[in-house]
Design a protein around this motif. Structure first.
Motif, PDB file in Angstrom:
ATOM      1  N   HIS A  15       7.549  26.774  -2.351  1.00  0.00           N
ATOM      2  CA  HIS A  15       8.744  26.417  -3.108  1.00  0.00           C
ATOM      3  C   HIS A  15       9.066  24.937  -2.930  1.00  0.00           C
ATOM      4  O   HIS A  15       8.486  24.274  -2.079  1.00  0.00           O
ATOM      5  CB  HIS A  15       9.939  27.252  -2.647  1.00  0.00           C
ATOM      6  N   SER A  41       2.252  36.987 -17.825  1.00  0.00           N
ATOM      7  CA  SER A  41       0.884  37.024 -17.304  1.00  0.00           C
ATOM      8  C   SER A  41       0.375  38.458 -17.399  1.00  0.00           C
ATOM      9  O   SER A  41       1.159  39.388 -17.624  1.00  0.00           O
ATOM     10  CB  SER A  41       0.857  36.558 -15.852  1.00  0.00           C
ATOM     11  N   LYS A  45       4.292  38.913 -14.873  1.00  0.00           N
ATOM     12  CA  LYS A  45       5.203  37.851 -14.427  1.00  0.00           C
ATOM     13  C   LYS A  45       5.452  36.885 -15.583  1.00  0.00           C
ATOM     14  O   LYS A  45       4.520  36.501 -16.292  1.00  0.00           O
ATOM     15  CB  LYS A  45       4.591  37.105 -13.248  1.00  0.00           C
ATOM     16  N   ILE A  47       5.538  33.669 -17.371  1.00  0.00           N
ATOM     17  CA  ILE A  47       4.827  32.410 -17.115  1.00  0.00           C
ATOM     18  C   ILE A  47       5.101  31.343 -18.163  1.00  0.00           C
ATOM     19  O   ILE A  47       4.705  30.193 -17.992  1.00  0.00           O
ATOM     20  CB  ILE A  47       3.297  32.607 -16.992  1.00  0.00           C
ATOM     21  N   VAL A  63       9.267  30.295 -10.834  1.00  0.00           N
ATOM     22  CA  VAL A  63       9.514  31.712 -11.122  1.00  0.00           C
ATOM     23  C   VAL A  63      10.935  31.864 -11.667  1.00  0.00           C
ATOM     24  O   VAL A  63      11.894  31.378 -11.055  1.00  0.00           O
ATOM     25  CB  VAL A  63       9.342  32.565  -9.843  1.00  0.00           C
ATOM     26  N   TYR A  64      11.041  32.534 -12.815  1.00  0.00           N
ATOM     27  CA  TYR A  64      12.334  32.766 -13.466  1.00  0.00           C
ATOM     28  C   TYR A  64      12.567  34.252 -13.671  1.00  0.00           C
ATOM     29  O   TYR A  64      11.626  35.021 -13.885  1.00  0.00           O
ATOM     30  CB  TYR A  64      12.379  32.093 -14.854  1.00  0.00           C
ATOM     31  N   LYS A  86      11.007  28.795  -6.471  1.00  0.00           N
ATOM     32  CA  LYS A  86       9.705  29.344  -6.090  1.00  0.00           C
ATOM     33  C   LYS A  86       8.647  28.932  -7.120  1.00  0.00           C
ATOM     34  O   LYS A  86       8.881  28.998  -8.324  1.00  0.00           O
ATOM     35  CB  LYS A  86       9.778  30.862  -6.021  1.00  0.00           C
ATOM     36  N   ASN A  88       5.401  29.285  -9.354  1.00  0.00           N
ATOM     37  CA  ASN A  88       4.761  30.391 -10.057  1.00  0.00           C
ATOM     38  C   ASN A  88       3.265  30.098 -10.210  1.00  0.00           C
ATOM     39  O   ASN A  88       2.832  29.538 -11.211  1.00  0.00           O
ATOM     40  CB  ASN A  88       5.411  30.580 -11.426  1.00  0.00           C
ATOM     41  N   TYR A  89       2.485  30.483  -9.210  1.00  0.00           N
ATOM     42  CA  TYR A  89       1.050  30.179  -9.228  1.00  0.00           C
ATOM     43  C   TYR A  89       0.268  30.990 -10.257  1.00  0.00           C
ATOM     44  O   TYR A  89      -0.926  30.785 -10.400  1.00  0.00           O
ATOM     45  CB  TYR A  89       0.460  30.341  -7.829  1.00  0.00           C
ATOM     46  N   GLU A  90       0.928  31.883 -10.979  1.00  0.00           N
ATOM     47  CA  GLU A  90       0.253  32.580 -12.078  1.00  0.00           C
ATOM     48  C   GLU A  90       0.281  31.749 -13.357  1.00  0.00           C
ATOM     49  O   GLU A  90      -0.414  32.062 -14.313  1.00  0.00           O
ATOM     50  CB  GLU A  90       0.892  33.949 -12.324  1.00  0.00           C
ATOM     51  N   SER A  91       1.065  30.701 -13.375  1.00  0.00           N
ATOM     52  CA  SER A  91       1.219  29.873 -14.575  1.00  0.00           C
ATOM     53  C   SER A  91       0.259  28.685 -14.550  1.00  0.00           C
ATOM     54  O   SER A  91       0.136  27.993 -13.533  1.00  0.00           O
ATOM     55  CB  SER A  91       2.653  29.353 -14.647  1.00  0.00           C
TER      56      SER A  91
END
Length: 171
Positions: A15, A41, A45, A47, A63-64, A86, A88-91
């Motif tokens: 973060h 995603s 999540k 993204i 992250v939202y 935080k 968002n490592y998926e984005s």
């Protein structure tokens, strides 16, 4: 070093402060969208966002909450951690900004690691390591090893669930 003491830096890659310029800039973009369509995603999540009828996705670095479009705080620690955004490592936006790099510059976390190494640090304590995906740690550790093969990484896992650790560390 002359007394045989190793120096370690503290890496906090889960973060940033909620008032970090990247978080503020992104929240302004999110707030400026009228009727945004949510993009998720494969794991569900949020993204990205796009204006209704627009094909261009505005990928999110943080992250939202999908309903309120406000930053998500850290679960059970909501009161203590309500002031962090935080990552968002998926984005793709987060991966480009923090890891891969953009516009000919390395990712922000690689710049942080380089600063520590250039300053004479021998290794890193990695805050909440279990919350960072394995592929992210691999790229950052590979980057470090290319510069200093002897650098040490120590993962802080205090407070992590076994499920989180197994998912992220085991891949």
């Amino acid at each position: 070093h002359s007394n045989g003491i190793k120096i370690f830096g503290d890496l906090v890659f889960n973060h940033v402060p909620i008032d970090h310029p990247l978080a503020i800039e992104e929240q302004k973009m999110v707030d400026g969208l009228k009727n945004p369509e949510r993009v998720f995603s494969p794991t569900g999540k949020l993204i990205g966002l796009r204006e209704e009828g627009d094909k261009n996705i505005r990928y999110l670095k943080f992250v939202y909450n999908a309903d309120t479009l406000k930053p998500v705080v850290d679960g059970s620690l909501e009161q203590e951690w309500a002031d962090v955004a935080k990552i968002n490592y998926e984005s793709p936006a987060a991966l480009n900004c923090f890891i891969k790099g953009e516009n000919g510059k390395p990712g922000l976390w690689k710049e942080v690691i380089d600063w520590f190494l250039d300053s004479g640090f021998d290794g890193f304590r990695c805050d909440a390591a279990y919350k960072i995906p394995q592929k992210v740690w691999k790229e950052l550790i590979d980057h470090t090893r290319a510069r200093n093969p002897d650098a040490v990484y120590i993962a802080e896992t205090l407070g992590g669930s076994w499920d989180d650790m197994e998912k992220n560390i085991a891949g």
